[in-house]
Scaffold this active site. Structure first.
Site, PDB file in Angstrom:
ATOM      1  N   GLU A  76      -4.757  -6.277  14.834  1.00  0.00           N
ATOM      2  CA  GLU A  76      -4.226  -4.980  14.399  1.00  0.00           C
ATOM      3  C   GLU A  76      -5.331  -3.917  14.463  1.00  0.00           C
ATOM      4  OE1 GLU A  76      -0.655  -4.533  11.451  1.00  0.00           O
ATOM      5  OE2 GLU A  76      -2.446  -4.103  10.295  1.00  0.00           O
ATOM      6  N   GLY A 105      -4.953  -1.881   4.880  1.00  0.00           N
ATOM      7  CA  GLY A 105      -4.217  -3.043   4.360  1.00  0.00           C
ATOM      8  C   GLY A 105      -4.890  -4.362   4.708  1.00  0.00           C
ATOM      9  N   ARG A 106      -5.331  -4.516   5.941  1.00  0.00           N
ATOM     10  CA  ARG A 106      -5.906  -5.798   6.371  1.00  0.00           C
ATOM     11  C   ARG A 106      -7.321  -6.003   5.845  1.00  0.00           C
ATOM     12  NH1 ARG A 106      -4.664  -2.303  10.281  1.00  0.00           N
ATOM     13  NH2 ARG A 106      -6.267  -1.429  11.636  1.00  0.00           N
ATOM     14  N   LYS A 166       0.847  -1.201   0.000  1.00  0.00           N
ATOM     15  CA  LYS A 166       0.000   0.000   0.000  1.00  0.00           C
ATOM     16  C   LYS A 166       0.882   1.251   0.000  1.00  0.00           C
ATOM     17  CE  LYS A 166      -3.598   2.315   2.653  1.00  0.00           C
ATOM     18  NZ  LYS A 166      -4.496   2.291   3.799  1.00  0.00           N
ATOM     19  N   LYS A 170       9.000   0.100  13.530  1.00  0.00           N
ATOM     20  CA  LYS A 170       9.487   0.512  12.207  1.00  0.00           C
ATOM     21  C   LYS A 170      10.422   1.724  12.353  1.00  0.00           C
ATOM     22  CE  LYS A 170       5.454  -0.666   9.348  1.00  0.00           C
ATOM     23  NZ  LYS A 170       4.441  -0.109   8.458  1.00  0.00           N
ATOM     24  N   HIS A 195      -5.096 -32.627  18.263  1.00  0.00           N
ATOM     25  CA  HIS A 195      -3.983 -33.517  18.624  1.00  0.00           C
ATOM     26  C   HIS A 195      -2.790 -32.715  19.120  1.00  0.00           C
ATOM     27  CE1 HIS A 195      -6.117 -37.016  17.153  1.00  0.00           C
ATOM     28  NE2 HIS A 195      -6.600 -36.182  16.238  1.00  0.00           N
ATOM     29  N   GLU A 252      10.588  -4.704   4.462  1.00  0.00           N
ATOM     30  CA  GLU A 252      10.631  -6.148   4.202  1.00  0.00           C
ATOM     31  C   GLU A 252      10.298  -6.438   2.735  1.00  0.00           C
ATOM     32  OE1 GLU A 252       9.127  -4.537   6.630  1.00  0.00           O
ATOM     33  OE2 GLU A 252       8.957  -5.736   8.467  1.00  0.00           O
TER      34      GLU A 252
HETATM   35  O1  LIG Z   1       1.125  -2.738   2.255  1.00  0.00           O
HETATM   36  P1  LIG Z   1       2.259  -2.142   3.023  1.00  0.00           P
HETATM   37  O2  LIG Z   1       2.247  -0.657   3.008  1.00  0.00           O
HETATM   38  O3  LIG Z   1       3.564  -2.700   2.526  1.00  0.00           O
HETATM   39  O4  LIG Z   1       2.098  -2.558   4.543  1.00  0.00           O
HETATM   40  C1  LIG Z   1       2.071  -3.898   4.939  1.00  0.00           C
HETATM   41  C2  LIG Z   1       1.536  -4.074   6.332  1.00  0.00           C
HETATM   42  O5  LIG Z   1       2.282  -3.308   7.250  1.00  0.00           O
HETATM   43  C3  LIG Z   1       1.442  -2.785   8.257  1.00  0.00           C
HETATM   44  O6  LIG Z   1       1.345  -1.414   8.083  1.00  0.00           O
HETATM   45  C4  LIG Z   1       2.003  -2.939   9.607  1.00  0.00           C
HETATM   46  O7  LIG Z   1       2.525  -4.192   9.822  1.00  0.00           O
HETATM   47  C5  LIG Z   1       0.109  -3.470   8.024  1.00  0.00           C
HETATM   48  O8  LIG Z   1      -0.949  -2.727   8.491  1.00  0.00           O
HETATM   49  C6  LIG Z   1       0.118  -3.633   6.546  1.00  0.00           C
HETATM   50  O9  LIG Z   1      -0.846  -4.549   6.125  1.00  0.00           O
END
Ligand SMILES: O=P(O)(O)OC[C@H]1O[C@](O)(CO)[C@@H](O)[C@@H]1O
Length: 532
Positions: free
Chosen positions: A361, A275-276, A214, A523, A392, A220
């Site tokens: 979240e 995002g979620r 987003k 972050k 199990h 990452e």
């Molecule tokens: O889509 P982006 O901006 O890479 O963010 C990924 C994820 O990181 C977060 O901001 C925090 O972990 C989530 O809310 C989001 O889904």
């Protein structure tokens, strides 16, 4: 200036519930024997979903007070504000309109509550996503070498990974038109092994890379994207040829353009989609690639069917309200801090981690929307996985441990795996689900255990010695969510059910479910450490 948000504990229904909870609570064994128990079941028309909440630890009087609490907390007006596109994400001054991505839940001809501008944006991006997915699947959209794509790798994390990955796992195996041979992979973790392990078996000349973010800044994702593009380079896909292999999905298209992602392969969504909550947006492209556009549109329609139910069903029969208010009773009045999600269809293997992000979240908050500290517990610790495997592993703790863990079971009525003995497998799975739901609720007291041991042929004196270790307290509140089938439509409805559950609970607690400042600190610190 934040408008004051009353604490839910000041509401009359909350106080009534506190009194009801302070009275002696009958065991679920007794509650289940009471007449009228069957009233604690409900279905949402057009969604194929029904909930059996007869094994929740409340009676009709408590249930009625819980629905009154929902009314007093303004769940209905808050719901209408969300659908009307008001800026209910107050800390970011944003509307919350993932519901708009599923299309309008109105009768044909009526305007969408969020207006025609948003409706137009959504439709045009959805059409682009669907067309792109179908062209790749059909082999019409070629790689730089003129070959059809064989593999798609989605690089994203959190909401840019969990939803499409979960839904692709659940739906791709049985979507009849998904036999194109196109394989869809997901990489989220920036540990080098994750991306290496995914790419090492693939051919760069027939691989399409999707970078889903987003913000298009997530460290990452950018680290994995750099390695994947280097892998294309090393495979001879360089310079302008690389454009044919790159897709960006983002709400920050300027950033993706600056990083070299071609405009024609850039799919966007908007800041009013969290995002979620974004699997319905262009971020669902990997899912559309896995199952085809027809099934993807059915998936959206399932979400829309649940929206229509949520907007119109009376509170006491409203499935999201039922899940939410059962959770409020367990969390705030029975003081159970966790909630287990036990999924019995193995295709829902990633559903619990997906809901975990959506719920924790969103509702992992400690101050209300007006900045005042919450004086009641908020979002539970949500955990879970596949129910049968859990039986199990950790179910022992549910039956005889010292925690009381409310459970939501998810099961399906029908099974269509193309195996001769599939019906027998299905029978075993659902038998176990039903048995666990009942066993956790009723348990087995010491007298019944002694009798059972004697019936097994044990000497009564010897049996009495270990009767306590063989007894089960039960009284574990649980609900069963039944889907008539695990189709794209039904999965869409199930996800929307959970989204609205989270919404209702946030409305009760007075918190903002749509920001996530809590993840920012780590972050920021990582960045500060990086810069020395
Ligand atoms: O889509 P982006 O901006 O890479 O963010 C990924 C994820 O990181 C977060 O901001 C925090 O972990 C989530 O809310 C989001 O889904």
């Amino acid at each position: 200036m934040n408008a004051p948000v009353p604490s839910p504990t000041t509401l009359p229904a909350w106080q009534q519930l506190a009194q009801l909870a302070a009275a002696p609570q009958p065991h679920l064994r007794e509650r289940l024997a009471q007449p009228g128990r069957a009233a604690l079941q409900a279905a949402a028309e057009g969604t194929g979903i029904r909930i059996d909440f007869t094994r929740q630890a409340f009676d009709e009087a408590i249930w009625s007070a819980l629905t009154t609490l929902a009314r007093e907390a303004g769940v209905e007006s808050q719901r209408d504000a969300m659908f009307a596109g008001q800026a209910i994400n107050t800390s970011e001054q944003r509307a919350v309109l993932h519901v708009a991505l599923r299309g309008t839940p109105c009768a044909k001809g009526n305007a969408a509550p969020w207006g025609t501008v948003i409706q137009g944006l959504v439709q045009s991006e959805l059409n682009r996503v669907c067309e792109f997915a179908d062209r790749v699947r059909a082999g019409d959209l070629k790689s730089s070498t003129g070959a059809a794509f064989t593999d798609v790798v989605n690089i994203g994390i959190g909401g840019s990974d969990l939803g499409p990955r979960m839904a692709a796992d659940a739906l791709a195996p049985l979507c009849s038109d998904s036999q194109t041979g196109l394989r869809v992979h997901f990489v989220s973790n920036p540990d080098a092994w994750a991306v290496y392990h995914t790419l090492r078996g693939l051919n760069p000349t027939t691989t399409l890379l999707i970078v889903a973010s987003k913000t298009f800044t997530t460290q990452e994702t950018m680290t994995n994207a750099t390695t994947a593009r280097r892998w294309l380079d090393d495979g001879g896909i360089t310079g302008t040829a690389q454009s044919a292999h790159l897709v960006a999905i983002t709400a920050a298209p300027r950033k993706s353009a600056a990083a070299g992602y071609p405009e024609a392969h850039t799919f966007t969504f908007w800041d009013w989609v969290g995002g979620r909550y974004s699997v319905w947006s262009a971020l669902g492209l990997p899912l559309a690639l896995a199952i085809g556009s027809t099934a993807f549109r059915e998936f959206l329609a399932g979400g829309q069917a649940m929206d229509a139910h949520f907007r119109s069903a009376p509170l006491a029969q409203n499935l999201p309200v039922i899940l939410a208010m059962s959770g409020v009773w367990n969390r705030n009045f029975l003081n159970c801090p966790t909630q287990l999600l036990a999924c019995y269809p193995s295709r829902l293997v990633r559903f619990a981690p997906f809901v975990q992000q959506m719920d924790m979240e969103s509702n992992g908050k400690r101050v209300r929307k007006d900045g005042q500290p919450c004086d009641s517990g908020t979002g539970p610790i949500l955990w879970g996985g596949l129910g049968i495997d859990g039986q199990h592993a950790y179910f022992q703790l549910l039956h005889q441990g010292t925690h009381r863990v409310p459970v939501e079971f998810i099961g399906v009525d029908t099974e269509d795996t193309p195996l001769p003995l599939a019906a027998e497998h299905h029978r075993v799975v659902n038998l176990n689900l039903r048995a666990q739901s009942q066993a956790l609720a009723v348990g087995r007291d010491e007298a019944a255990t002694l009798q059972a041991l004697i019936a097994e042929g044990r000497d009564p004196e010897q049996a009495a010695e270990f009767v306590s270790q063989r007894s089960f307290p039960g009284n574990v509140p649980n609900s069963v969510i039944w889907l008539d089938a695990l189709t794209p439509h039904r999965l869409g409805a199930l996800i929307a059910l959970y989204e609205h559950k989270v919404f209702v609970q946030a409305a009760i607690w007075g918190i903002n479910a749509y920001d996530q400042w809590g993840v920012e600190l780590g972050k920021t610190m990582a960045k500060a450490m990086e810069n020395g």
